[in-house]
Design an enzyme around this catalytic site. Structure first.
Site, PDB file in Angstrom:
ATOM      1  N   GLY A  25       0.815  -1.209   0.000  1.00  0.00           N
ATOM      2  CA  GLY A  25       0.000   0.000   0.000  1.00  0.00           C
ATOM      3  C   GLY A  25       0.849   1.259   0.000  1.00  0.00           C
ATOM      4  O   GLY A  25       2.058   1.217  -0.229  1.00  0.00           O
ATOM      5  N   LEU A  26       0.188   2.368   0.291  1.00  0.00           N
ATOM      6  CA  LEU A  26       0.866   3.670   0.241  1.00  0.00           C
ATOM      7  C   LEU A  26       1.564   3.920   1.577  1.00  0.00           C
ATOM      8  O   LEU A  26       1.162   4.763   2.362  1.00  0.00           O
ATOM      9  CB  LEU A  26      -0.177   4.763  -0.058  1.00  0.00           C
ATOM     10  N   HIS A  27       2.624   3.166   1.838  1.00  0.00           N
ATOM     11  CA  HIS A  27       3.332   3.320   3.114  1.00  0.00           C
ATOM     12  C   HIS A  27       4.398   4.412   3.004  1.00  0.00           C
ATOM     13  O   HIS A  27       4.416   5.179   2.033  1.00  0.00           O
ATOM     14  CB  HIS A  27       3.912   1.970   3.575  1.00  0.00           C
ATOM     15  N   ALA A  28       5.279   4.478   3.973  1.00  0.00           N
ATOM     16  CA  ALA A  28       6.194   5.619   4.074  1.00  0.00           C
ATOM     17  C   ALA A  28       7.048   5.861   2.824  1.00  0.00           C
ATOM     18  O   ALA A  28       7.110   6.973   2.320  1.00  0.00           O
ATOM     19  CB  ALA A  28       7.081   5.461   5.305  1.00  0.00           C
ATOM     20  N   GLU A  52       7.586  -1.148  -6.488  1.00  0.00           N
ATOM     21  CA  GLU A  52       7.553  -2.309  -5.597  1.00  0.00           C
ATOM     22  C   GLU A  52       6.657  -3.380  -6.205  1.00  0.00           C
ATOM     23  O   GLU A  52       5.989  -3.152  -7.196  1.00  0.00           O
ATOM     24  CB  GLU A  52       6.959  -1.906  -4.239  1.00  0.00           C
TER      25      GLU A  52
END
Lengths: 322, 88
Positions: free
Chosen positions: B13-16, B87
């Site tokens: 997902g839209l992590h750091a 990713e």
């Protein structure tokens, strides 16, 4: 607007309102469409003109004693009629036990039936308050919200202009951070805007070059606030020679958020400018104005008085040929 | 104003890390770039804003831009999402 289901209302309020679900659990996902609550007394008497079926219905001692006075057949008829209007849910106050027929109909019609220990008036007040908040118009703004001397200041401006740095400096000086970066604004009543952060955000902030910091951990609880009324917007802009900034402070500028008028102060940012000191002055100045004083106005009055005095003196000397 | 709906395709997902990439990309454009998910809209040039969307794999995000280079901005960001931020 967000959709609020009976289940959300129940999950959120079951402790405060001391609610117990008796029956009709299948209807928990129905949507609440109204921010009002009503006692369906007239409806129970058979009068359904103007009946607001979308409201939460509260049955108090009065309504329940009427229902108890009915014959079993009539009771079923009256309850059946009320439920046939597809109301969102029913709450019985004072822990009065509803007749078994009501439970059966509520299950069949899939309309939740709750009982609460609270009195009818208390129940209706508390439900109203919660619904007002839940239904309040909401907007998210890119900005920073700080409480400076008790004045709620919303900082806006382009990314990287220094909103977070300004807030950090203010926190260092004992003021309190409400939210940085994403500010949730809700309109409570006609002219009150309440700002808060989001759950995930908490009191974190990003300082360029440092990264993400947690104001609450760093400075403790005295440095934070969960929510605050917005009293002023401070818009930070890049200093440009051409732009015309307020020089006297005689004319107030306003902005509108969710239809509420808020005074706005535009501050040009340039190197060496102490935004913190300016922020504190803006807050104090705002308080003076709230107390009915306007420093700019009183200065101008003094100036006018001085001009008048000089003119009078000159006129007097002009006619003095002694 | 240009608007486009994109889907988060990478596993985490839209992590750091993707958020930083997104903010850096958005900051290269002078247009105002915004992201919205569910009922929340944030500035795509602010790291905290992008992070609190907490967009999980499969979720839909609306990218919008307004300004002189709005087309390019939306295109560049949509590409980041489509590539899964490099990713899996």
């Amino acid at each position: 607007m967000e959709k609020i289901t009976v289940r959300e209302f129940f999950d959120n309020r079951k402790e405060v309102l001391e609610l117990t679900l008796l029956s009709g659990a299948d209807g928990l996902d129905s949507i609440l469409e109204s921010r009002e609550v009503q006692r369906p007394s007239m409806a129970l008497m058979g009068w359904y003109e103007e009946f607001a079926r979308e409201r939460i219905q509260v049955l108090g001692r009065n309504e329940m004693s009427y229902l108890q006075s009915l014959s079993p057949d009539k009771l079923v008829e009256v309850i059946e009629k009320l439920f046939s209007y597809n109301i969102p849910c029913i709450i019985v106050s004072k822990n009065i036990v509803p007749p078994p027929a009501m439970l059966e109909i509520s299950d069949r019609r899939k309309i939740p039936l709750f009982v609460s220990r609270l009195s009818t008036v208390e129940l209706m007040n508390k439900i109203s308050l919660w619904l007002d908040n839940a239904f309040a118009p909401k907007v998210y703004i890119h900005g920073t919200m700080v409480d400076v001397y008790g004045v709620g200041m919303l900082y806006t401006g382009k990314s990287g202009i220094g909103k977070s740095e300004c807030a950090l400096d203010l926190v260092e000086r004992g003021h309190r951070l409400v939210a940085d970066d994403v500010v949730e604004i809700k309109k409570h009543s006609e002219n009150v805007l309440i700002a808060s952060g989001t759950n995930l955000l908490g009191h974190h902030m990003e300082i360029r070059g440092v990264g993400i910091i947690d104001i609450e951990r760093l400075f403790g609880v005295r440095a934070i606030r969960m929510q605050k009324r917005i009293e002023l917007e401070v818009r930070l802009v890049i200093w440009e020679e051409l732009e015309d900034y307020e020089r006297l402070g005689l004319e107030k500028q306003f902005t509108t958020i969710l239809g509420v008028k808020i005074p706005i102060v535009t501050i040009p940012v340039s190197p060496g400018k102490n935004l913190t000191a300016i922020s504190e002055v803006i807050a104090m100045n705002h308080m003076l104005e709230v107390f009915g004083e306007n420093p700019a106005m009183s200065f101008v009055e003094r100036l006018n008085e001085e001009i008048r005095r000089k003119k009078n003196l000159r006129d007097y000397l002009k006619n003095d040929f002694e | 104003m240009v608007e486009r709906e994109v889907t988060v395709v990478n596993q985490l997902g839209l992590h750091a890390r993707p958020a930083v990439l997104l903010v850096k990309t958005a900051s290269q454009f002078s247009s105002d770039v915004k992201l919205s998910k569910d009922d929340i809209e944030v500035n795509a040039k602010s790291i905290m804003g992008v992070l609190i969307l907490a967009a999980e794999k499969g979720s839909k995000v609306k990218v919008s831009a307004e300004g002189p280079d709005e087309e390019d901005a939306v295109e560049a960001i949509a590409k980041l999402f489509a590539d899964g931020f490099g990713e899996k």
